[in-house]
Design a protein around this motif. Sequence first.
Motif, PDB file in Angstrom:
ATOM      1  N   CYS A 268      -2.475   1.507   5.934  1.00  0.00           N
ATOM      2  CA  CYS A 268      -3.566   0.536   5.869  1.00  0.00           C
ATOM      3  C   CYS A 268      -4.347   0.579   7.182  1.00  0.00           C
ATOM      4  CB  CYS A 268      -2.980  -0.853   5.645  1.00  0.00           C
ATOM      5  SG  CYS A 268      -4.167  -2.185   5.785  1.00  0.00           S
TER       6      CYS A 268
ATOM      7  N   HIS B 144       0.855  -1.192   0.000  1.00  0.00           N
ATOM      8  CA  HIS B 144       0.000   0.000   0.000  1.00  0.00           C
ATOM      9  C   HIS B 144       0.889   1.240   0.000  1.00  0.00           C
ATOM     10  CE1 HIS B 144      -3.460  -2.461   1.044  1.00  0.00           C
ATOM     11  NE2 HIS B 144      -2.756  -2.984   2.021  1.00  0.00           N
TER      12      HIS B 144
ATOM     13  N   TYR C 277      -3.636   5.515   9.843  1.00  0.00           N
ATOM     14  CA  TYR C 277      -4.733   5.631   8.885  1.00  0.00           C
ATOM     15  C   TYR C 277      -5.742   6.675   9.360  1.00  0.00           C
ATOM     16  CZ  TYR C 277      -8.307   4.172   5.534  1.00  0.00           C
ATOM     17  OH  TYR C 277      -9.234   4.146   4.519  1.00  0.00           O
TER      18      TYR C 277
END
Length: 98
Positions: free
Chosen positions: A9, A5, A17
Motif C-alpha cells: 500500500c 491489500h 510500493y
Amino acid sequence: MYHEHQLPCLHCHPHRYIRMVQHLIERCLLLRMSRDDCVEALAEHARIRPLVTLTVWKELIKENRDFFEAYYHAISPRPLNWRPIQRVSRFGRRKQWK
C-alpha cells in the motif's frame, strides 16, 4: 502487514510500493513499451495511479539519463522513407554467374 491489500500500500509501505512500481516499469521497458503505454498498462492491470507511475518514471530518467536516451531512440518509429543499409561483403561484389 498489508492490511487487506495483496500488493504493498502506498500509504502503509511507501518504499515497498515505489519499488514495486519501479519493478513494473522495468518489466514494461523489457517489453519495449513507451511511457504512455506503460502508464496505461499499470493503471489498467495493477491499478497504479498514472501520477505515481509518471513520478517514478521521471526519477528513473534522472538516475539513468543515458539509458533512457538510448531507449527512446531504439523504440522510436522509423521514418517512412527509412531503408536498411545494404552491406557489401568485405570481398566486394562478385560478378554473377550466367
